[in-house]
Design an enzyme around this catalytic site. Structure first.
Site, PDB file in Angstrom:
ATOM      1  N   CYS A 293       0.811  -1.224   0.000  1.00 50.33           N
ATOM      2  CA  CYS A 293       0.000   0.000   0.000  1.00 50.33           C
ATOM      3  C   CYS A 293       0.841   1.270   0.000  1.00 50.33           C
ATOM      4  CB  CYS A 293      -0.907   0.036   1.229  1.00 50.33           C
ATOM      5  SG  CYS A 293      -1.476  -1.563   1.798  1.00 50.33           S
TER       6      CYS A 293
ATOM      7  N   SER B 161     -13.881  -4.740   7.555  1.00 52.39           N
ATOM      8  CA  SER B 161     -13.055  -4.247   6.464  1.00 52.39           C
ATOM      9  C   SER B 161     -13.961  -3.741   5.349  1.00 52.39           C
ATOM     10  CB  SER B 161     -12.180  -5.378   5.935  1.00 52.39           C
ATOM     11  OG  SER B 161     -11.677  -5.069   4.658  1.00 52.39           O
TER      12      SER B 161
ATOM     13  N   ASP C  73      -5.512   2.142   4.673  1.00 53.06           N
ATOM     14  CA  ASP C  73      -6.837   2.493   5.188  1.00 53.06           C
ATOM     15  C   ASP C  73      -6.879   3.648   6.187  1.00 53.06           C
ATOM     16  OD1 ASP C  73      -7.382   0.298   3.696  1.00 53.06           O
ATOM     17  OD2 ASP C  73      -8.354  -0.850   5.268  1.00 53.06           O
TER      18      ASP C  73
ATOM     19  N   CYS D  52      -5.201  -1.987  -1.629  1.00 50.01           N
ATOM     20  CA  CYS D  52      -6.122  -3.076  -1.991  1.00 50.01           C
ATOM     21  C   CYS D  52      -7.114  -2.637  -3.067  1.00 50.01           C
ATOM     22  CB  CYS D  52      -6.845  -3.565  -0.754  1.00 50.01           C
ATOM     23  SG  CYS D  52      -5.733  -4.197   0.524  1.00 50.01           S
TER      24      CYS D  52
ATOM     25  N   ASP E  64      -3.770  -2.940   7.342  1.00 55.14           N
ATOM     26  CA  ASP E  64      -4.786  -3.862   7.830  1.00 55.14           C
ATOM     27  C   ASP E  64      -4.662  -5.258   7.243  1.00 55.14           C
ATOM     28  OD1 ASP E  64      -5.622  -1.683   9.186  1.00 55.14           O
ATOM     29  OD2 ASP E  64      -7.567  -1.481   8.209  1.00 55.14           O
TER      30      ASP E  64
ATOM     31  N   GLU F 160     -11.211  -4.772  12.918  1.00 57.95           N
ATOM     32  CA  GLU F 160     -11.952  -5.238  11.758  1.00 57.95           C
ATOM     33  C   GLU F 160     -12.053  -6.756  11.813  1.00 57.95           C
ATOM     34  OE1 GLU F 160     -10.861  -1.797   8.465  1.00 57.95           O
ATOM     35  OE2 GLU F 160     -10.060  -3.828   8.222  1.00 57.95           O
TER      36      GLU F 160
END
Length: 576
Positions: free
Chosen positions: A56, A479, A130, A201, A88, A453
């Site tokens: 990410c 999530s 995130d 993602c 995450d 999550e």
């Protein structure tokens, strides 16, 4: 771009760069190779969440160099720094996830302290995962110095057995493997091909949802969020952002001029229209808090419910963020919403122009090879992809993503778990019956601590093939990749004695996403009796940053924030 002459007497950096009293400060700047001319220019913080923890964020360092070139070309002096991020996809499914939501606050706090401590005049921020996206935007609104947000970009989709796949397919593959629907060799192959590049993602999960928010709320250059992370054309957006930040300093245009109630409503509309992550219902109230605006879960849910769902994106839909980019990106969705009366076109943005002006020349892609974006007059559904719930089991509200659900109501007996690990083990052992409502509690902001999550559990449930047969409710989170009948953010949370803490196995729970209700068939008198016998449960984190988070965090209803926000502010850094 020609450089503007700036009056340093009105900028925060005057405290470290102007006059005899700043001699020692300037000496430290000279030590890093800055010239007298560079020290006399505005100092622009360029912050990234670059690290080697996950794909990410891996491209952010390169992109930051382009930002710095843009700042320098327009008469500013860039000062690069980094902050943390918790990814995450790696933190998921174990105790590491307790660090995830807490990291949003650490990111915002660390940027605030860096900028305050070094007296930077403006901020350009790059994030890829995130919680880093809202954390960065929160710091911008909190500091209220001229700021521009840049998304690091989505990952390219992987290919497995002839179809596009994302990280969620791997999590669901674990459930398929446990239930005998996928071999060990197939799972190993899937994990090796699912993520072929750097970037966040690939579906409309939390990172891409908040990237859309960055444009919809006006903190990012229009069109900048869609370009995939591996594309070197991302550097053009970064360079332009570096140039534009100098215009914002000259104009005195600040984040709280941009983040208003109207722009928050625009952001919520775009989340709903794209079937975005339920986490937006936490992050939008948190952003509002930084601006001193009361914009809670119920406000967000009201907008979600009244917004048409028009972008067919994973996890509930068919397509990836790259597919949306290929037909024009989030500006296409925004223009369709604007033309249909769902967006406030008069909101100012970091371009210095209004939203309507930014979108003036955007054309709807009529002949899409893949049908990704629909017209408002013919939506996928008339209700947004995410809706709010309320009832005697959730007096402070809850939230559910309805995209892809075959039915919007569910009634069944409670099956209670007091931590996620117990629930995941039951799913992997297939020790849950069709028709049951799994209850995972003591996973809220205070009780978790950290509001984990539950993707490992929900994906395993879906991979087992029970996404429509078994419901799940929690005071924790889901999530952006979660699908199935999963209700999160139930409040008040169990740790403070909310009704979810009082449930017993067998209690009949009714979820009605059409009416927006979440109730348990237990009388008020019986709930009061159980409440009187209930005792708080101490969590295992009694020191360190997670303890600190648990002692300061508020309810999910208000965004799980840890400070009073701009409404209580008495010192404005940006004008100090």
């Amino acid at each position: 771009m020609s450089a503007t002459k700036f009056d340093k007497s009105k900028l925060p950096s005057r405290h470290t760069t102007v006059g005899p009293t700043s001699a020692a400060h300037r000496a430290m700047l000279y030590a890093m190779g800055l010239t007298k001319e560079q020290i006399a220019q505005p100092l622009v913080g360029v912050v990234t969440t670059w690290n080697e923890a996950a794909p990410c964020n891996i491209t952010l360092s390169r992109q930051a160099q382009a930002v710095k070139k843009g700042v320098s070309s327009a008469g500013g002096t860039p000062r690069e720094f980094t902050t943390i991020t918790v990814t995450d996809g790696i933190a998921m499914g174990h105790a590491g996830m307790k660090a995830s939501l807490a990291s949003r606050e650490v990111i915002a706090d660390s940027i605030e302290l860096t900028v305050r401590g070094h007296c930077y005049d403006a901020l350009v921020g790059l994030a890829g995962c995130d919680k880093a996206l809202p954390g960065l935007m929160m710091s911008m609104v909190r500091l209220n110095v001229p700021s521009i947000f840049i998304y690091g970009g989505t990952i390219m989709p992987g290919k497995f057995q002839g179809r596009d796949v994302t990280i969620v397919d791997v999590f669901e593959g674990v459930g398929k493997n446990a239930s005998g629907k996928m071999t060990d060799a197939e799972l190993e192959h899937l994990e090796q091909v699912a993520l072929p590049t750097g970037g966040a993602c690939g579906g409309q999960f939390t990172a891409n949802t908040m990237a859309c928010v960055s444009e919809a709320i006006g903190l990012a250059l229009p069109g900048s969020a869609g370009t995939p992370a591996p594309y070197e054309s991302r550097d053009r957006w970064c360079y332009q952002s570096g140039e534009q930040i100098m215009n914002l300093i000259a104009q005195g245009l600040r984040p709280r001029d941009i983040v208003t109630r109207k722009s928050l409503e625009n952001a919520a509309r775009v989340v709903a229209a794209t079937g975005g992550s339920t986490n937006a219902a936490l992050h939008l109230p948190a952003l509002a808090n930084e601006a001193g605006i009361d914009f809670d879960l119920h406000e967000v849910a009201r907008i979600f419910r009244s917004t048409p769902y028009i972008a067919d994106m994973m996890p509930g839909g068919k397509y990836t963020a790259f597919d949306l980019y290929s037909v024009g990106g989030i500006p296409v969705v925004m223009k369709e919403l604007l033309d249909s009366g769902f967006l406030h076109g008069d909101c100012i943005t970091v371009t210095g122009k209004t939203m309507a002006e930014n979108l003036k020349d955007v054309k709807f892609p009529e002949n899409q090879e893949k049908k990704i974006v629909y017209r408002v007059k013919n939506p996928i559904s008339t209700t947004g992809g995410v809706v709010g719930l309320k009832g005697n089991l959730a007096p402070e509200g809850a939230i559910v993503k309805i995209v892809g659900l075959k039915k919007l109501t569910f009634t069944g007996p409670a099956r209670c778990f007091d931590r996620e690990e117990e629930a995941l083990a039951a799913v992997l052992k297939r020790d849950i019956k069709d028709g049951e409502v799994m209850v995972i509690r003591y996973e809220g902001p205070k009780g978790g601590p950290g509001m984990r999550e539950m993707l490992s559990t929900t994906a395993a449930l879906y991979g087992w093939g029970k996404g429509d047969e078994i419901a799940l409710i929690t005071d924790g989170r889901f999530s952006g990749g979660t699908r199935g009948f999963c209700i999160g953010h139930v409040g008040p949370e169990a740790a403070v004695g909310g009704p979810i803490a009082l449930l017993k196995d067998g209690d009949m729970i009714t979820i009605d996403a059409d009416k927006g209700t979440l109730d348990v068939a237990v009388s008020a008198e019986e709930l009061a009796k159980r409440k009187a016998a209930w005792k708080p449960r101490p969590h295992e984190y009694q020191s360190g940053s997670i303890w600190k988070y648990s002692t300061t965090v508020g309810s999910a209803e208000k965004g799980a924030v840890t400070h009073p926000g701009a409404a209580k502010e008495t010192f404005d850094y940006s004008r100090s």
